[in-house]
Design an enzyme around this catalytic site. Structure first.
Site, PDB file in Angstrom:
ATOM      1  CE1 TYR A 138      -3.156  -2.630   0.034  1.00  0.00           C
ATOM      2  CE2 TYR A 138      -4.149  -1.800   1.927  1.00  0.00           C
ATOM      3  CZ  TYR A 138      -4.391  -2.667   0.764  1.00  0.00           C
ATOM      4  OH  TYR A 138      -5.413  -3.644   0.735  1.00  0.00           O
ATOM      5  CE  LYS A 190       0.345 -17.755  -0.856  1.00  0.00           C
ATOM      6  NZ  LYS A 190      -0.596 -19.000  -0.895  1.00  0.00           N
ATOM      7  CG  ASP A 224      -3.400 -19.409   1.003  1.00  0.00           C
ATOM      8  OD1 ASP A 224      -2.655 -19.155   1.919  1.00  0.00           O
ATOM      9  OD2 ASP A 224      -3.232 -19.953  -0.055  1.00  0.00           O
ATOM     10  CG  ASP A 248      -7.550  -3.299   3.670  1.00  0.00           C
ATOM     11  OD1 ASP A 248      -8.644  -2.841   4.666  1.00  0.00           O
ATOM     12  OD2 ASP A 248      -7.537  -2.855   2.799  1.00  0.00           O
TER      13      ASP A 248
HETATM   14 MG    MG Z   1     -10.322  -1.935   4.619  1.00  0.00          MG
END
Ligand code: MG
Ligand code: NAI
Length: 353
Positions: A138, A190, A224, A248
């Site tokens: 991000y 991950k 996952d 998030d």
């Molecule tokens: Mg969000």
């Protein structure tokens, strides 16, 4: 704890108000923020609000979603309560929330999800997700690359994490666990595929975990599998720490386990500043209808009260909120009720002990 202000000595004898920046926000922001201020006033919380605008409202009023005066206010107060902000689309402006997190190095995003209303899939969810808030995918290193006559042939987004960034957020998670009597921190990653970015996060998180051996348990899980396990058996989780985008996504998932986004608060914590908000956005689909659930924002204000050492007031608000949710006769439509923001908020205020 890092970033917290210790006012335990003067909680009862304080004469001065605590300066804090207030941003009501866009969409349902003014409704849920208004409800929250009503509850804070009713419980006698002593903030001196410096009200500022941001987001879509500010873009319309002053030509930018991130006005300097708002940033300056937060620079002074180092403490803010913020309603959700609509991210203007197609104007070149990035998310204001993301910009504030970056500017003030609010590196830990603390998102608790706890069952407060029955009738959901699970009755006993109690998970705290700690999301790295300033790095990862991000950071905004994004490009669209033209090829031949296609101006948008290829797109790339770059994720960057640093050892220091991974360390401070995982250390925050273990310190949080210690301070809140939590047993275990689960490191979510991950690293099997994203060997550089997620691999570094996992390595550093394991190093930090080793320092807390015997005090806080630690384990790790691939993102996952974590998503599946959370849905099948949320009781298997206590505190989760993860990188920005995974956090998030998982924070909305865990909100869904406890009644939805209307129930999920968040705290953005840095070394010397803290900003409190709901996890949800401006909900344009229900804005202005008086039916938004203010619980998430009220719980965010409780986290703000805890942060400044006003835990007794925070407890009183949480108790009144819990009792109102359990009684169930004022629930907003997202919780399958036919109540309003106003009716629900009045009921919470009436129940304050
Ligand atoms: Mg969000
Ligand atoms: P959203 O969270 O605003 O809404 C998603 C769904 O949840 C909608 O159906 C909405 O009605 C419902 N919902 C959300 N909060 C609720 C509440 N308190 N009570 C009842 N129902 C509620 O997400 P969406 O639609 O993706 O985003 C809308 C805008 O908000 C976008 O501009 C987005 O960028 C922004 N946003 C801002 C955030 C922030 O300021 N921290 C966080 C997330 C989104």
């Amino acid at each position: 704890m890092d970033g917290a202000v210790d006012r335990s000595q003067d909680t009862h004898a304080r004469t001065s108000l605590i300066p804090a920046t207030l941003i009501r926000g866009d969409g349902i922001g003014p409704e849920v923020t208004g409800a929250t201020l009503q509850v804070l006033n009713a419980v006698g919380a002593e903030f001196e609000w410096d009200e500022q605008v941001a987001g879509m409202g500010a873009l319309e009023d002053v030509g930018t979603p991130l006005p300097d005066s708002m940033v300056e206010s937060f620079r002074k107060t180092r403490l803010a309560l913020k309603g959700p902000l609509t991210t203007p689309i197609g104007t070149g402006f990035r998310s204001v929330s993301v910009a504030l997190r970056k500017e003030f190095k609010l590196y830990a995003n603390v998102r608790p999800a706890r069952t407060m209303v029955s009738g959901g899939r699970y009755e006993d969810v109690d998970i705290v997700l700690i999301r790295e808030n300033t790095e990862g995918l991000y950071i905004g290193f994004e490009t669209v690359i033209p090829v031949a006559d296609d101006p948008r042939a290829v797109a790339q987004s770059v994720a960057i994490v640093t050892r220091a960034g991974c360390e401070r957020v995982t250390r925050y998670a273990f310190e949080y666990a210690l301070a809140h009597g939590r047993k275990r921190v689960t490191i979510c990653h991950k690293a099997n595929i994203l060997k550089a970015v997620s691999g570094l996060f996992l390595d550093v998180a394991r190093e930090v975990a080793a320092e807390y051996e015997g005090r806080v348990e630690a384990d790790d899980v691939i993102i996952d599998a974590c998503a599946m396990k959370l849905v099948m058996d949320p009781s298997a989780f206590d505190v989760i720490v993860t990188t920005n985008m995974f956090g998030d996504i998982l924070s909305d998932l865990i909100a869904g386990l406890v009644g939805g986004l209307g129930m999920a608060p968040g705290a953005n914590i840095g070394a010397d500043a803290a900003l409190f908000e709901a996890v949800h956005g401006s909900a344009p689909d229900i804005a202005g209808k008086g039916v938004a659930n203010p619980t998430a924002m009220i719980l965010a204000a409780c986290m703000m009260l805890d942060h400044i050492g006003e835990s007794e007031r925070a407890r009183r608000v949480r108790d009144a909120l819990g009792a109102t949710l359990r009684k169930g006769d004022e629930l907003t439509p997202d919780l399958k009720g036919d109540g309003s923001t106003e009716g629900f908020t009045d009921a919470v205020c009436r129940r304050l002990d």
